[in-house]
Design an enzyme around this catalytic site. Structure first.
Site, PDB file in Angstrom:
ATOM      1  N   GLU A  70      44.654  43.835  41.732  1.00 31.92           N
ATOM      2  CA  GLU A  70      46.097  43.484  41.661  1.00 31.92           C
ATOM      3  C   GLU A  70      46.359  42.554  40.461  1.00 31.92           C
ATOM      4  O   GLU A  70      47.199  41.666  40.526  1.00 31.92           O
ATOM      5  CB  GLU A  70      46.590  42.814  42.958  1.00 31.92           C
ATOM      6  CG  GLU A  70      46.299  43.581  44.235  1.00 31.92           C
ATOM      7  CD  GLU A  70      47.266  44.739  44.497  1.00 31.92           C
ATOM      8  OE1 GLU A  70      48.317  44.795  43.837  1.00 31.92           O
ATOM      9  OE2 GLU A  70      46.931  45.589  45.340  1.00 31.92           O
TER      10      GLU A  70
HETATM   11  C1  LIG Z   1      36.873  47.368  44.453  1.00 30.96           C
HETATM   12  C2  LIG Z   1      37.955  47.672  43.478  1.00 30.96           C
HETATM   13  C3  LIG Z   1      39.055  48.411  43.866  1.00 30.96           C
HETATM   14  C4  LIG Z   1      40.052  48.729  42.934  1.00 30.96           C
HETATM   15  N1  LIG Z   1      41.091  49.540  43.325  1.00 30.96           N
HETATM   16  C5  LIG Z   1      41.938  50.031  42.367  1.00 30.96           C
HETATM   17  C6  LIG Z   1      42.894  51.051  42.703  1.00 30.96           C
HETATM   18  O1  LIG Z   1      43.032  51.464  43.861  1.00 30.96           O
HETATM   19  N2  LIG Z   1      43.664  51.553  41.711  1.00 30.96           N
HETATM   20  C7  LIG Z   1      43.562  51.123  40.412  1.00 30.96           C
HETATM   21  O2  LIG Z   1      44.290  51.616  39.573  1.00 30.96           O
HETATM   22  N3  LIG Z   1      42.666  50.141  40.071  1.00 30.96           N
HETATM   23  C8  LIG Z   1      41.851  49.606  41.019  1.00 30.96           C
HETATM   24  N4  LIG Z   1      40.919  48.650  40.673  1.00 30.96           N
HETATM   25  C9  LIG Z   1      40.830  48.195  39.284  1.00 30.96           C
HETATM   26  C10 LIG Z   1      41.267  46.774  39.088  1.00 30.96           C
HETATM   27  O3  LIG Z   1      42.652  46.663  39.220  1.00 30.96           O
HETATM   28  C11 LIG Z   1      40.734  46.317  37.732  1.00 30.96           C
HETATM   29  O4  LIG Z   1      39.329  46.181  37.873  1.00 30.96           O
HETATM   30  C12 LIG Z   1      41.353  45.022  37.258  1.00 30.96           C
HETATM   31  O5  LIG Z   1      42.699  45.194  36.945  1.00 30.96           O
HETATM   32  C13 LIG Z   1      40.628  44.459  36.020  1.00 30.96           C
HETATM   33  O6  LIG Z   1      40.453  45.421  35.036  1.00 30.96           O
HETATM   34  P1  LIG Z   1      38.980  45.643  34.408  1.00 30.96           P
HETATM   35  O7  LIG Z   1      38.028  45.808  35.529  1.00 30.96           O
HETATM   36  O8  LIG Z   1      39.074  46.720  33.416  1.00 30.96           O
HETATM   37  O9  LIG Z   1      38.657  44.289  33.703  1.00 30.96           O
HETATM   38  P2  LIG Z   1      39.073  43.846  32.225  1.00 30.96           P
HETATM   39  O10 LIG Z   1      40.508  44.109  32.001  1.00 30.96           O
HETATM   40  O11 LIG Z   1      38.104  44.429  31.265  1.00 30.96           O
HETATM   41  O12 LIG Z   1      38.847  42.284  32.314  1.00 30.96           O
HETATM   42  C14 LIG Z   1      37.567  41.654  32.183  1.00 30.96           C
HETATM   43  C15 LIG Z   1      37.786  40.149  32.088  1.00 30.96           C
HETATM   44  O13 LIG Z   1      38.594  39.838  30.941  1.00 30.96           O
HETATM   45  C16 LIG Z   1      39.756  39.137  31.318  1.00 30.96           C
HETATM   46  N5  LIG Z   1      40.876  39.578  30.490  1.00 30.96           N
HETATM   47  C17 LIG Z   1      41.281  40.834  30.209  1.00 30.96           C
HETATM   48  N6  LIG Z   1      42.374  40.826  29.434  1.00 30.96           N
HETATM   49  C18 LIG Z   1      42.679  39.533  29.222  1.00 30.96           C
HETATM   50  C19 LIG Z   1      43.718  38.862  28.501  1.00 30.96           C
HETATM   51  N7  LIG Z   1      44.697  39.509  27.883  1.00 30.96           N
HETATM   52  N8  LIG Z   1      43.701  37.524  28.508  1.00 30.96           N
HETATM   53  C20 LIG Z   1      42.756  36.831  29.163  1.00 30.96           C
HETATM   54  N9  LIG Z   1      41.762  37.393  29.861  1.00 30.96           N
HETATM   55  C21 LIG Z   1      41.733  38.748  29.890  1.00 30.96           C
HETATM   56  C22 LIG Z   1      39.974  39.492  32.789  1.00 30.96           C
HETATM   57  O14 LIG Z   1      40.723  38.497  33.470  1.00 30.96           O
HETATM   58  C23 LIG Z   1      38.541  39.579  33.281  1.00 30.96           C
HETATM   59  O15 LIG Z   1      38.067  38.314  33.604  1.00 30.96           O
HETATM   60  C24 LIG Z   1      39.950  48.272  41.600  1.00 30.96           C
HETATM   61  C25 LIG Z   1      38.849  47.487  41.223  1.00 30.96           C
HETATM   62  C26 LIG Z   1      37.855  47.214  42.123  1.00 30.96           C
HETATM   63  C27 LIG Z   1      36.666  46.428  41.659  1.00 30.96           C
END
Ligand SMILES: Cc1cc2nc3c(=O)[nH]c(=O)nc-3n(C[C@H](O)[C@H](O)[C@H](O)COP(=O)(O)OP(=O)(O)OC[C@H]3O[C@@H](n4cnc5c(N)ncnc54)[C@H](O)[C@@H]3O)c2cc1C
Length: 601
Positions: free
Chosen positions: A408
């Site tokens: 979220e």
């Molecule tokens: C168990 C699970 C269930 C999920 N369910 C769903 C689902 O049903 N549908 C769906 O669409 N997604 C789902 N997700 C995805 C989830 O919403 C994303 O994992 C999340 O939004 C983070 O994206 P990412 O994993 O690509 O991390 P990244 O975006 O790569 O982030 C990695 C790190 O960098 C930081 N970061 C990234 N951008 C910035 C910025 N601009 N400024 C500062 N810090 C930053 C983040 O805070 C984090 O600490 C799920 C994830 C998990 C693990």
């Protein structure tokens, strides 16, 4: 009483307008109907989920699906759905209540529940056409069908609008062909439809589609992900290869997908905060029972100050999260009602109602997800070696809690949003920050009053302090905006500090207002523990604000300006009567120990 625009605080206005305790909604204000609903939800959880927590740990995905279906039969999936689409059409507070109490036993079920009822269903109820709603929503509300939400891609996580999934219109203009890869999709393993976000041509923004899960239509799933926690929540990759989607299944308009995705997340965030409440209550309950029974050095460990401090902090944070969650939920409910009374459709009213409080939704998501994490961590500590054992519920509660800080929108993204959205609101003239910030600037130049105020009334000093804490935010954020302008967003550490200050203000104020309201009607004696929790919460909030305020000020101000702001920080965070936090913690822990658990809800 008719609700009017004037009486309902706008989102973010808590910072610059005083809220009377009579104007906040608290858990103690639930109607008889809502209380009954809470009881039946708790019964469902005890019978179907809590009693079987090992099945959830052992990756029994089928059991998650089975219990979701049972929840559907009991109507628990349809609380937020309007009656015209087979739902119960209950208000926002009731939907929060179910989300809260259904989520305490296992993160696996609460994720499945949240993904289905929130991001899996809401985009259709909020943005769907009449035909789309009639076709899909009744099935989703009853649990005959389940929904999932496909936004995240390998290269598009936090940067959600950068997805590469494509939607290409067919030559005859009748359908789109969707191709792309989605990752981390909750409920993928058993859902009947996906809300999919894809890009048409080189559009700036993505577009939303309702896609039925038909494996013969180019849809394949990856294996179940191996995860730290929420073991029985189905999480898979979803691959779309020329998946044909009739044009009538486009959600809203072309290019409106990012907006849909963000609005779905606003609701998802406040619901996720609710979903972190009952987990905290249950962990506090289990930890207290254990501490009452476990004997070391010939005495139950609850008698040790070290354990009391933990129990008191855990209960206090949970109480604060409850207070703020239901306060915001009722604001949203009232705003929806106000818009409906003004002629908006339910759909429009709900969308705008939630969007108005997007700042509060993000605040709550961050606060509650971090509190549940800390509480489960201390839960393990209270259990000692047994806490580390997979045979006790603490270990899985700790692992399950971890995801709440990631999905979220990560807590980093949400912290940035909190400040970014507030500054935007100020620019649009929805919240007047400039006027109050200028006044704070003038106050800093003036001579402080040395009168000793009369703090004899309940919370007189705490409320005076809260008003000054708001000045800290105005001073720090106001000067930072002046200094950096739109470039502020590139000063992330400063934004994070400002966000923490704002978060603490909202949480502390909500806690104090709830207790003040209850003390007025139930008496101070009856609320003595809640009064102690409110004071303890404020004390720790002040500590955080001093630390974050200092960091922020020193990062961008120098010389006289820096000295003046640091002096302001000291003045605005000063207690006249320093609270005895050791005594407060002891009082709180003794009550929780006597009740053998958390009994303030
Ligand atoms: C168990 C699970 C269930 C999920 N369910 C769903 C689902 O049903 N549908 C769906 O669409 N997604 C789902 N997700 C995805 C989830 O919403 C994303 O994992 C999340 O939004 C983070 O994206 P990412 O994993 O690509 O991390 P990244 O975006 O790569 O982030 C990695 C790190 O960098 C930081 N970061 C990234 N951008 C910035 C910025 N601009 N400024 C500062 N810090 C930053 C983040 O805070 C984090 O600490 C799920 C994830 C998990 C693990």
């Amino acid at each position: 009483m008719e609700t009017t625009d004037k009486e309902i605080l706008r989102g973010g206005q808590f910072l610059v307008k005083e809220t009377k305790c009579e104007d906040v909604f608290t858990l103690e204000d639930l109607s008889e109907e809502q209380k009954m609903m809470r009881e039946s939800t708790k019964e469902f959880v005890d019978r179907e989920l809590w009693a079987h927590w090992e099945r959830f740990e052992n990756k029994d995905y089928a059991y998650t699906e089975e219990t979701m279906r049972k929840a559907g039969e009991l109507g628990l999936l349809s609380v937020a759905v309007p009656e015209s689409y087979g739902g119960m059409g209950m208000g926002f507070v009731s939907t929060m209540l179910v989300c809260d109490y259904i989520s305490g036993a296992t993160g696996s079920f609460s994720t499945a529940f949240g993904a289905h009822t929130g991001i899996g269903t809401m985009p259709i109820t909020l943005y769907g056409t009449e035909e789309q709603k009639q076709k899909y929503v009744p099935k989703l509300a009853s649990g005959e069908w389940f929904g999932a939400y496909c936004l995240t891609e390998p290269g598009a996580g936090s940067d959600a609008n950068s997805g590469k999934t494509k939607a290409v219109l067919s030559d005859d203009g009748k359908y789109y062909s969707i191709s792309g890869q989605k990752v981390w999709i909750s409920n993928a393993g058993f859902c009947n439809l996906f809300i999919v976000f894809a890009r048409i041509e080189d559009d700036k923004n993505i577009t939303g589609f309702i896609v039925e899960n038909d494996p013969s239509n180019g849809i394949t799933l990856g294996e179940e992900e191996r995860k730290l926690g929420i073991h029985s929540s189905s999480t898979r990759q979803v691959f779309f290869s020329d998946t044909k989607v009739p044009i009538e299944n486009m959600l809203s308009e072309r290019g409106n997908g990012f907006k849909i995705a963000m609005n779905a997340l606003n609701i998802g965030r406040i619901k996720l905060a609710a979903a972190c409440l009952e987990a905290q209550r249950r962990v506090i309950g289990e930890a207290t029972k254990y501490a009452n029974e476990r004997i070391q050095f010939k005495t139950p460990i609850i008698n040790f100050g070290a354990i009391k401090a933990k129990i008191a902090n855990m209960a206090t944070n949970c109480y604060a999260d409850e207070s703020a969650s239901y306060r915001a939920a009722k604001n949203i409910e009232d705003r929806i009602a106000m818009r409906q009374a003004a002629g908006n459709s339910h759909q429009e009213a709900e969308l705008k109602g939630v969007e108005e409080y997007a700042i509060e939704c993000s605040i709550l998501k961050v606060a509650a997800s971090e509190d549940v994490q800390n509480t489960t961590d201390e839960g393990i500590q209270i259990f000692g070696g047994m806490g580390f054992s997979a045979d006790t519920p603490m270990e899985s509660a700790w692992r399950d809690a971890r995801i709440a800080r990631i999905y979220e929108g990560t807590n980093e993204i949400n912290r940035m949003l909190v400040v970014g959205m507030l500054v935007k609101k100020a620019m649009k003239g929805h919240v007047d920050l400039l006027g109050p910030a200028t006044k704070v600037g003038e106050e800093l130049m003036g001579i402080p009053s040395f009168d000793v105020p009369d703090f004899s009334e309940l919370f007189a000093e705490e409320k005076d302090l809260l008003a000054r804490l708001k000045k800290v935010f105005l001073m720090v954020a106001g000067s930072a905006v002046q200094k950096y302008g739109p470039d502020l967003e590139n000063h992330q550490q400063l934004m994070l500090s400002a966000a923490d200050i704002l978060i603490e203000i909202y949480m502390a104020e909500s806690t104090i207002l709830r207790t003040e309201k209850n003390a007025k009607r139930f008496g101070e004696e009856a609320q003595s523990t809640q009064i102690a929790m409110s004071r303890l919460y404020l004390y720790t909030a002040v500590d955080t604000i001093i630390q974050k305020g200092k960091e922020a000020i020193v990062s961008f101000a120098e010389g006289d300006e820096q000295r003046m702001m640091l002096m302001g920080l000291r003045r605005f965070t000063k207690y006249t009567n320093q609270p005895n936090v050791v005594a407060l913690r002891t009082q709180i822990a003794d009550r929780v120990a006597a009740d053998n658990g958390y009994t303030f809800d």
